[in-house]
Design a protein around this motif. Sequence first.
Motif, PDB file in Angstrom:
ATOM      1  N   GLU A  39      57.209 -49.526  12.494  1.00  0.00           N
ATOM      2  CA  GLU A  39      55.683 -48.547  11.961  1.00  0.00           C
ATOM      3  C   GLU A  39      54.538 -49.745  12.408  1.00  0.00           C
ATOM      4  OE1 GLU A  39      54.448 -46.670   9.467  1.00  0.00           O
ATOM      5  OE2 GLU A  39      56.289 -45.766   9.914  1.00  0.00           O
ATOM      6  N   ILE A  40      55.158 -51.348  12.116  1.00  0.00           N
ATOM      7  CA  ILE A  40      54.291 -52.066  12.766  1.00  0.00           C
ATOM      8  C   ILE A  40      53.632 -51.793  14.162  1.00  0.00           C
ATOM      9  CG2 ILE A  40      53.454 -54.372  13.597  1.00  0.00           C
ATOM     10  CD1 ILE A  40      56.578 -54.997  11.541  1.00  0.00           C
ATOM     11  N   PHE A  41      54.634 -51.054  15.350  1.00  0.00           N
ATOM     12  CA  PHE A  41      53.982 -50.897  16.786  1.00  0.00           C
ATOM     13  C   PHE A  41      53.494 -49.753  16.320  1.00  0.00           C
ATOM     14  CE2 PHE A  41      58.559 -52.739  17.678  1.00  0.00           C
ATOM     15  CZ  PHE A  41      57.850 -54.039  17.730  1.00  0.00           C
ATOM     16  N   ASP A  42      53.790 -48.943  15.882  1.00  0.00           N
ATOM     17  CA  ASP A  42      53.045 -47.520  15.255  1.00  0.00           C
ATOM     18  C   ASP A  42      51.238 -48.058  15.448  1.00  0.00           C
ATOM     19  OD1 ASP A  42      54.921 -45.797  16.976  1.00  0.00           O
ATOM     20  OD2 ASP A  42      55.272 -45.197  14.300  1.00  0.00           O
ATOM     21  N   PHE A  43      51.170 -48.787  13.987  1.00  0.00           N
ATOM     22  CA  PHE A  43      49.806 -49.470  13.732  1.00  0.00           C
ATOM     23  C   PHE A  43      49.489 -50.171  14.943  1.00  0.00           C
ATOM     24  CE2 PHE A  43      47.141 -52.807  12.171  1.00  0.00           C
ATOM     25  CZ  PHE A  43      46.553 -52.241  11.118  1.00  0.00           C
ATOM     26  N   GLU A  44      49.638 -50.456  15.255  1.00  0.00           N
ATOM     27  CA  GLU A  44      48.876 -51.177  16.939  1.00  0.00           C
ATOM     28  C   GLU A  44      48.752 -50.293  18.211  1.00  0.00           C
ATOM     29  OE1 GLU A  44      49.566 -55.425  19.506  1.00  0.00           O
ATOM     30  OE2 GLU A  44      50.593 -53.982  19.392  1.00  0.00           O
ATOM     31  N   TYR A 128      56.958 -62.143  20.399  1.00  0.00           N
ATOM     32  CA  TYR A 128      55.949 -60.532  19.801  1.00  0.00           C
ATOM     33  C   TYR A 128      56.367 -59.368  20.981  1.00  0.00           C
ATOM     34  CZ  TYR A 128      53.015 -56.190  18.264  1.00  0.00           C
ATOM     35  OH  TYR A 128      53.038 -55.304  18.109  1.00  0.00           O
ATOM     36  N   PRO A 129      57.331 -58.040  20.826  1.00  0.00           N
ATOM     37  CA  PRO A 129      57.557 -57.953  21.633  1.00  0.00           C
ATOM     38  C   PRO A 129      57.513 -56.294  22.351  1.00  0.00           C
ATOM     39  CG  PRO A 129      59.231 -57.353  19.934  1.00  0.00           C
ATOM     40  CD  PRO A 129      57.985 -57.656  19.544  1.00  0.00           C
ATOM     41  N   HIS A 130      55.824 -55.925  21.901  1.00  0.00           N
ATOM     42  CA  HIS A 130      55.279 -54.650  21.946  1.00  0.00           C
ATOM     43  C   HIS A 130      53.827 -55.138  22.494  1.00  0.00           C
ATOM     44  CE1 HIS A 130      54.187 -51.191  21.181  1.00  0.00           C
ATOM     45  NE2 HIS A 130      53.079 -51.199  20.313  1.00  0.00           N
ATOM     46  N   ILE A 131      54.468 -54.078  23.437  1.00  0.00           N
ATOM     47  CA  ILE A 131      52.962 -53.687  24.733  1.00  0.00           C
ATOM     48  C   ILE A 131      51.822 -52.596  24.183  1.00  0.00           C
ATOM     49  CG2 ILE A 131      50.885 -53.770  26.464  1.00  0.00           C
ATOM     50  CD1 ILE A 131      53.728 -55.794  27.754  1.00  0.00           C
ATOM     51  N   ALA A 132      50.752 -52.547  23.057  1.00  0.00           N
ATOM     52  CA  ALA A 132      49.823 -52.025  22.638  1.00  0.00           C
ATOM     53  C   ALA A 132      49.702 -50.471  23.750  1.00  0.00           C
ATOM     54  CB  ALA A 132      48.965 -51.912  21.820  1.00  0.00           C
ATOM     55  N   GLU A 133      49.397 -48.924  23.535  1.00  0.00           N
ATOM     56  CA  GLU A 133      49.371 -47.958  24.372  1.00  0.00           C
ATOM     57  C   GLU A 133      48.261 -46.927  23.242  1.00  0.00           C
ATOM     58  OE1 GLU A 133      52.049 -46.937  27.608  1.00  0.00           O
ATOM     59  OE2 GLU A 133      52.891 -48.150  27.521  1.00  0.00           O
ATOM     60  N   PRO A 134      47.228 -46.747  24.071  1.00  0.00           N
ATOM     61  CA  PRO A 134      46.918 -46.956  25.497  1.00  0.00           C
ATOM     62  C   PRO A 134      46.326 -48.086  25.177  1.00  0.00           C
ATOM     63  CG  PRO A 134      45.043 -45.567  24.697  1.00  0.00           C
ATOM     64  CD  PRO A 134      46.656 -45.786  23.312  1.00  0.00           C
ATOM     65  N   SER A 135      45.632 -49.246  26.919  1.00  0.00           N
ATOM     66  CA  SER A 135      44.964 -50.262  26.201  1.00  0.00           C
ATOM     67  C   SER A 135      43.698 -50.392  25.853  1.00  0.00           C
ATOM     68  CB  SER A 135      44.719 -50.698  27.451  1.00  0.00           C
ATOM     69  OG  SER A 135      44.167 -52.237  28.132  1.00  0.00           O
ATOM     70  N   TYR A 136      43.051 -51.136  24.786  1.00  0.00           N
ATOM     71  CA  TYR A 136      42.526 -51.042  23.928  1.00  0.00           C
ATOM     72  C   TYR A 136      40.785 -52.131  24.885  1.00  0.00           C
ATOM     73  CZ  TYR A 136      44.421 -55.633  22.072  1.00  0.00           C
ATOM     74  OH  TYR A 136      45.040 -56.852  21.904  1.00  0.00           O
ATOM     75  N   GLU A 137      41.384 -52.584  26.278  1.00  0.00           N
ATOM     76  CA  GLU A 137      40.439 -53.460  25.935  1.00  0.00           C
ATOM     77  C   GLU A 137      39.680 -52.569  27.547  1.00  0.00           C
ATOM     78  OE1 GLU A 137      40.893 -56.611  26.570  1.00  0.00           O
ATOM     79  OE2 GLU A 137      42.580 -56.740  25.968  1.00  0.00           O
ATOM     80  N   SER A 138      38.498 -53.530  26.924  1.00  0.00           N
ATOM     81  CA  SER A 138      36.937 -52.700  27.298  1.00  0.00           C
ATOM     82  C   SER A 138      36.922 -51.921  28.633  1.00  0.00           C
ATOM     83  CB  SER A 138      35.305 -53.855  27.538  1.00  0.00           C
ATOM     84  OG  SER A 138      35.223 -53.888  25.761  1.00  0.00           O
TER      85      SER A 138
END
Length: 147
Positions: A39-44, A128-138
């Motif tokens: 759920e935490i990873f889904d939020f991110e 923290y073991p997760h990398i959000a996808e897709p990237s939110y970087e500008s």
Amino acid sequence: MKKNQFWKIIKMLDWSNEGDDDKVLAPVIQYLSEQSDEEIFDFENIMSKLLYDIDSKKIAMQLYGTLELFSNDLFLYQRCVAIVNGQGYYSSILYGGRTLDPDLEFESILYVPIKAWAKKHQQDTSNYPHIAEPSYESCSNEELWKN
């Protein structure tokens, strides 16, 4: 987690503490720390996708007028304002009914999942073991940055 649940969680932000990001974010961090890692990873991931979807040259040009003054980091933090102001505000940015305010930013929302996970596991945020996808970087949404 569905987008609907994401927006319900965002409504937990405590704006009575405006000016103190930690206190504004505390209820969301607490809530997420009581959820599963998934759920935490889904939020991110949902947050990242929402930020990705408003990562566009058009929105940047509305905000800056020219890309000469453009800042990747600042544009990301300004897009975060669309998230923390809720679903209606976000939709108005996404669909062009409103423009972002160049004087507002809310970088702190980016760290909510990391802090919630760290609190849950009594770990350092660096673990923290997760990398959000897709990237939110500008500028990561290449399709929306094409001429």
